[in-house]
Scaffold this motif. Structure first.
Motif, PDB file in Angstrom:
ATOM      1  N   PRO A 151      39.979 -34.428 -14.337  1.00  0.00           N
ATOM      2  CA  PRO A 151      38.619 -34.986 -13.850  1.00  0.00           C
ATOM      3  C   PRO A 151      37.219 -35.185 -13.947  1.00  0.00           C
ATOM      4  O   PRO A 151      36.810 -36.153 -13.014  1.00  0.00           O
ATOM      5  N   LEU A 152      36.463 -35.117 -14.656  1.00  0.00           N
ATOM      6  CA  LEU A 152      35.724 -35.378 -15.546  1.00  0.00           C
ATOM      7  C   LEU A 152      35.877 -37.375 -15.641  1.00  0.00           C
ATOM      8  O   LEU A 152      34.973 -38.132 -14.818  1.00  0.00           O
ATOM      9  N   ILE A 153      36.888 -37.506 -16.198  1.00  0.00           N
ATOM     10  CA  ILE A 153      37.516 -39.035 -16.254  1.00  0.00           C
ATOM     11  C   ILE A 153      37.460 -39.366 -14.808  1.00  0.00           C
ATOM     12  O   ILE A 153      37.217 -40.653 -15.005  1.00  0.00           O
ATOM     13  N   THR A 154      38.358 -38.824 -14.347  1.00  0.00           N
ATOM     14  CA  THR A 154      38.549 -39.569 -12.811  1.00  0.00           C
ATOM     15  C   THR A 154      37.212 -39.400 -12.693  1.00  0.00           C
ATOM     16  O   THR A 154      37.129 -40.977 -12.090  1.00  0.00           O
ATOM     17  N   ALA A 155      36.163 -38.981 -12.449  1.00  0.00           N
ATOM     18  CA  ALA A 155      34.733 -38.867 -11.950  1.00  0.00           C
ATOM     19  C   ALA A 155      34.649 -40.721 -12.418  1.00  0.00           C
ATOM     20  O   ALA A 155      33.845 -40.804 -11.579  1.00  0.00           O
ATOM     21  N   VAL A 156      34.281 -40.402 -13.516  1.00  0.00           N
ATOM     22  CA  VAL A 156      33.328 -41.220 -14.152  1.00  0.00           C
ATOM     23  C   VAL A 156      34.696 -43.125 -13.865  1.00  0.00           C
ATOM     24  O   VAL A 156      33.586 -44.175 -13.277  1.00  0.00           O
ATOM     25  N   VAL A 157      35.579 -42.740 -13.693  1.00  0.00           N
ATOM     26  CA  VAL A 157      36.265 -43.684 -13.525  1.00  0.00           C
ATOM     27  C   VAL A 157      36.159 -44.388 -12.093  1.00  0.00           C
ATOM     28  O   VAL A 157      35.563 -45.958 -11.910  1.00  0.00           O
ATOM     29  N   CYS A 158      36.324 -43.555 -11.020  1.00  0.00           N
ATOM     30  CA  CYS A 158      35.432 -43.720  -9.739  1.00  0.00           C
ATOM     31  C   CYS A 158      34.028 -44.891  -9.772  1.00  0.00           C
ATOM     32  O   CYS A 158      34.286 -45.511  -8.999  1.00  0.00           O
ATOM     33  N   LEU A 159      33.256 -43.992 -10.299  1.00  0.00           N
ATOM     34  CA  LEU A 159      31.745 -44.444 -10.330  1.00  0.00           C
ATOM     35  C   LEU A 159      31.741 -46.233 -10.786  1.00  0.00           C
ATOM     36  O   LEU A 159      30.679 -46.695 -10.408  1.00  0.00           O
ATOM     37  N   MET A 160      32.481 -46.488 -11.855  1.00  0.00           N
ATOM     38  CA  MET A 160      32.365 -47.212 -11.920  1.00  0.00           C
ATOM     39  C   MET A 160      32.935 -48.755 -11.080  1.00  0.00           C
ATOM     40  O   MET A 160      33.143 -50.086 -11.934  1.00  0.00           O
ATOM     41  N   ILE A 161      34.630 -48.194 -10.197  1.00  0.00           N
ATOM     42  CA  ILE A 161      34.855 -48.841  -9.500  1.00  0.00           C
ATOM     43  C   ILE A 161      34.014 -49.286  -8.822  1.00  0.00           C
ATOM     44  O   ILE A 161      33.250 -48.517  -7.790  1.00  0.00           O
ATOM     45  N   PRO A 162      33.828 -50.726  -7.902  1.00  0.00           N
ATOM     46  CA  PRO A 162      33.370 -51.309  -6.886  1.00  0.00           C
ATOM     47  C   PRO A 162      33.927 -50.607  -5.579  1.00  0.00           C
ATOM     48  O   PRO A 162      34.717 -49.882  -5.468  1.00  0.00           O
ATOM     49  N   ARG A 163      32.533 -50.306  -4.750  1.00  0.00           N
ATOM     50  CA  ARG A 163      32.949 -49.218  -4.003  1.00  0.00           C
ATOM     51  C   ARG A 163      33.219 -50.822  -2.591  1.00  0.00           C
ATOM     52  O   ARG A 163      32.978 -51.609  -2.806  1.00  0.00           O
ATOM     53  N   SER A 164      34.094 -49.798  -1.638  1.00  0.00           N
ATOM     54  CA  SER A 164      34.921 -50.648  -0.446  1.00  0.00           C
ATOM     55  C   SER A 164      34.366 -49.091   0.653  1.00  0.00           C
ATOM     56  O   SER A 164      34.243 -48.224   0.666  1.00  0.00           O
TER      57      SER A 164
END
Length: 335
Positions: free
Chosen positions: A60-73
């Protein structure tokens, strides 16, 4: 020579006995595991629980970091209520039904027509011709300037693909509403693009109504000129007059083709990605997947070990028989 052969035979028997005992132990362990599957899973969990726990926390930590790096829609939303078609209004409905049959459309039929229209390439070309500002929403500044100055079939197709990726619409049977959605990285662009699509839908409905009224007027005039019944001719001319009046107010008729329930707006929360949801999903899925892989790995190891042991036993039995046969063949010579 006889001593040598006896020694070889004894060694072969000892080797075969040791391999057979090892195979028996392995087989008994597997039978015990099959008889007690919960014990097997528990021992496997005791052995690997640290790695499973680390991966469960890290996922979940890696998933959260990756989500924060993805541009928001952000997603713009709008709801409209389709109304029955007004092409054959109530005036003279009996005559029209006799001439053409039931031409009216239900709200569900209207929604299907709107969905098909807004998903078509021709509608995209209509959008890009009526509102060139859509190029700036769909493409970069350089591409938007080039496509606006010199629109081509290639630019129209690229615009159609961009709209198709971000736009969606469906008919809600329960509420009787046509729900429109458009996703973009900029909330203002999302709302602007959905407003453009709705405005061009009104333009498309207006053109459809104009074509429908014109075709009906032409057909009714032909019928009126061909009939010998004076009363029927009078009714037909009355309907023609009303159709001409509707044709002159086609803009208004396009507006009443549906009722705007919710104008295009963008909720304040981010549509994609959703770090908390994705992190929770990964925390729930990762340990299950890892434990399943470990069970498959241990079962595969046991199966391979069993097959190897069986081959070794077969090979040792062959050596034993060869040594016994050699000793028996040489014993008469010795005697």
């Amino acid at each position: 020579m006889i001593r040598t052969m006896r020694t070889m035979r004894m060694k072969a028997r000892d080797f075969a006995t040791g391999v057979f005992n090892t195979t028996s132990i392995t087989s008994s362990n597997l039978e015990g595991d099959d008889a007690r599957p919960l014990a097997f899973y528990w021992h496997l969990l005791e052995r690997w629980w640290r790695i499973i726990a680390v991966c469960t926390v890290a996922a979940p930590l890696i998933t959260a970091v990756v989500c924060l790096m993805i541009p928001r829609s952000y997603r713009a939303e709008a709801d409209i209520k389709p109304l029955p078609s007004q092409n054959n209004a109530n005036e003279g409905s009996n005559i029209l039904q006799q001439l053409y049959g039931g031409l009216g459309q239900t709200a569900a039929d209207q929604s299907k027509e709107y969905i098909a229209t807004m998903s078509s390439f021709s509608f995209t070309r209509l959008v890009l011709r009526h509102d060139p500002v859509a190029y700036s929403v769909l493409f970069s500044k350089a591409d938007a300037a080039r496509y606006t100055a010199h629109p081509t079939i290639d630019s129209d197709w690229r615009g159609h693909l961009a709209i198709s990726r971000n736009f969606s619409c469906y008919f809600d049977q329960t509420a009787g509403l046509l729900r429109l959605r458009y996703v973009a990285h900029n909330p203002k662009n999302a709302q602007r693009m959905l407003s453009i699509l709705l405005a061009d839908l009104i333009a498309s409905v207006r053109e459809r109504d104009i074509a429908g009224y014109a075709a009906q007027i032409k057909s009714l005039e032909t019928r009126a000129n061909q009939t010998s019944d004076g009363f029927l001719r009078a009714d037909l001319y009355e309907i023609i007059a009303k159709r001409i009046e509707q044709l002159s107010t086609a803009d208004a008729s396009a507006l009443v083709a549906f009722r705007m329930i919710e104008a295009p707006f963008v909720p304040p929360e981010v549509y994609q990605p959703q770090p908390l949801l994705y992190a929770a999903a990964s925390a729930a899925i990762v340990p299950i997947v890892m434990f399943g892989m470990l069970v498959l790995l241990e079962r595969s190891r046991a199966f391979i070990h069993e097959q190897t042991s069986s081959r070794e036993v077969s090979h040792s039995n062959g050596l034993d028989k060869s040594a016994s046969a050699l000793a028996a063949s040489r014993s008469p010579d010795t005697a």
